[in-house]
Design an enzyme around this catalytic site. Structure first.
Site, PDB file in Angstrom:
ATOM      1  N   CYS A 193       0.743  -1.582   0.186  1.00 44.53           N
ATOM      2  CA  CYS A 193      -0.327  -0.253  -0.165  1.00 44.53           C
ATOM      3  C   CYS A 193       0.544   1.198   0.058  1.00 44.53           C
ATOM      4  O   CYS A 193       0.173   2.038  -0.445  1.00 44.53           O
ATOM      5  CB  CYS A 193      -0.346  -0.295   1.541  1.00 44.53           C
ATOM      6  N   HIS A 194       1.871   0.756   0.748  1.00 45.42           N
ATOM      7  CA  HIS A 194       2.649   1.761   0.511  1.00 45.42           C
ATOM      8  C   HIS A 194       3.746   2.182   0.332  1.00 45.42           C
ATOM      9  O   HIS A 194       4.250   3.459   0.224  1.00 45.42           O
ATOM     10  CB  HIS A 194       3.198   2.454   2.485  1.00 45.42           C
ATOM     11  N   CYS A 232      -3.265  -1.455  10.531  1.00 44.38           N
ATOM     12  CA  CYS A 232      -3.325  -1.584   9.330  1.00 44.38           C
ATOM     13  C   CYS A 232      -3.410  -3.743   9.157  1.00 44.38           C
ATOM     14  O   CYS A 232      -3.206  -4.352   7.688  1.00 44.38           O
ATOM     15  CB  CYS A 232      -1.624  -0.591   8.271  1.00 44.38           C
ATOM     16  N   CYS A 292       6.543  12.132  37.389  1.00 44.60           N
ATOM     17  CA  CYS A 292       7.437  12.962  36.178  1.00 44.60           C
ATOM     18  C   CYS A 292       8.550  14.090  36.107  1.00 44.60           C
ATOM     19  O   CYS A 292       9.723  13.550  36.297  1.00 44.60           O
ATOM     20  CB  CYS A 292       6.827  12.542  34.572  1.00 44.60           C
ATOM     21  N   CYS A 346      12.111  14.137  39.001  1.00 47.46           N
ATOM     22  CA  CYS A 346      13.031  13.911  37.890  1.00 47.46           C
ATOM     23  C   CYS A 346      13.634  15.043  36.760  1.00 47.46           C
ATOM     24  O   CYS A 346      14.635  15.551  36.458  1.00 47.46           O
ATOM     25  CB  CYS A 346      13.213  12.659  37.485  1.00 47.46           C
ATOM     26  N   HIS A 347      12.143  15.345  35.936  1.00 50.93           N
ATOM     27  CA  HIS A 347      12.818  16.221  34.872  1.00 50.93           C
ATOM     28  C   HIS A 347      12.284  17.170  34.560  1.00 50.93           C
ATOM     29  O   HIS A 347      12.511  17.860  33.403  1.00 50.93           O
ATOM     30  CB  HIS A 347      11.781  15.294  33.629  1.00 50.93           C
ATOM     31  N   CYS A 365       9.757   3.682  34.145  1.00 53.48           N
ATOM     32  CA  CYS A 365       9.615   4.961  35.277  1.00 53.48           C
ATOM     33  C   CYS A 365       8.910   4.368  36.376  1.00 53.48           C
ATOM     34  O   CYS A 365       9.106   4.350  37.396  1.00 53.48           O
ATOM     35  CB  CYS A 365       9.818   6.069  34.266  1.00 53.48           C
TER      36      CYS A 365
END
EC number: 2.8.5.2
Length: 288
Positions: free
Chosen positions: A105-106, A140, A204, A207-208, A249
């Site tokens: 298809c692609h 798909c 999250c 830490c970030h 995490c």
């Protein structure tokens, strides 16, 4: 669990964060060039919706050791390129009762998939939720190829997604929050990003954001951008998907891990993709 053990775990985490508070290092000021193309590793933080905590967003590459940075810059040395090559084989392999491959298809992925990976996750009206590349590949396979969907983190899934995402190398991340109900998922993702979980009571952002630029043991804490996923990690010796990293995490906070592609993790993927808008797709990035 015994209370003394829980207390010890908490003390260990607090001790690590205390060490982080006295070990601070700026990210390097270097240029990432891959195959002659300069990557965008620093960009203005998105202003819409408002509320981004940083003025500029920074690639995790800038926080890595010199050897790790050099490995990503050299496509011959980058071990993740083996997964890209394997993903191309899968792209061209017929599978399923319909007798089709992705290429049926692609066609040529270097043309049809160029830039596509930079725009995921995207709203999927039929499913009524955001889809990442893994979910789109499975759709798909089941709808067009009449093949079985991949199990989460199956090697073929990681390799194929790595190959597809690699076709957007250098393209800035840009997701459309105006599609469908993407904004409501962004809001849920933001809530999840700041939610403290587990026995260690970490989010999250712990830490970030709060510890960004600091060290916990040998780990230089980046902004936690997702523009390099799937990512090759030396500590596991292979490609790591984004939802694998999310779950890892959460596990490290001593909390129950959500299922991959669950609504909470899909919302988190929407939010974290937005947080890094403007940074180049680096897949396969190399991290330690």
């Amino acid at each position: 669990m015994n209370k003394s053990v829980i207390a010890l775990l908490g003390f260990s985490c607090l001790g690590s964060l205390a060490l982080a508070s006295i070990a601070l290092a700026d990210p390097v000021n270097e240029t990432l060039t891959i195959d002659g193309e300069e990557m965008i590793t620093v960009a203005p933080a998105p202003t819409e919706p408002p509320g981004h905590v940083f003025e500029q967003v920074e690639s995790g590459w800038l926080y890595r050791e010199a050897e790790t940075r050099a490995t990503q810059m050299d496509s011959f040395e980058n071990p993740g390129m083996l997964n890209v090559e394997r993903g191309e084989e899968i792209w061209n392999t017929v599978d399923g009762a319909a007798g089709k491959s992705c290429a049926t298809c692609h066609e040529d992925a270097s043309e049809t998939m160029a830039g596509v990976g930079a725009n995921y996750p995207k709203w999927n009206a039929k499913a009524g939720k955001p889809f990442n590349l893994e979910l789109q590949v499975d759709a798909c396979r089941t709808e067009n190829m009449q093949a079985e969907p991949y199990k989460f983190d199956a090697q073929d899934q990681k390799d194929l997604v790595t190959f597809i995402r690699h076709q957007s190398l250098g393209e800035p991340v840009d997701i459309d929050l105006a599609e469908g109900e993407m904004m409501s998922w962004w809001e849920k993702g933001k809530e999840r990003y700041y939610l403290r979980t587990g026995q260690l009571d970490l989010s999250c952002a712990s830490c970030h954001e709060s510890a960004n630029g600091k060290y916990i043991r040998a780990d230089h804490l980046s902004q936690g951008q997702t523009n390099g996923f799937p990512t090759y990690r030396f500590n596991t010796g292979g490609m790591v998907s984004l939802h694998n990293r999310f779950r890892g995490c959460v596990r490290d906070t001593r909390a129950e891990m959500p299922k991959a592609f669950s609504d909470e993790l899909m919302a988190l993927e929407v939010y974290t993709a937005w947080r890094g808008q403007g940074l180049s797709v680096e897949t396969p990035a190399v991290r330690q």
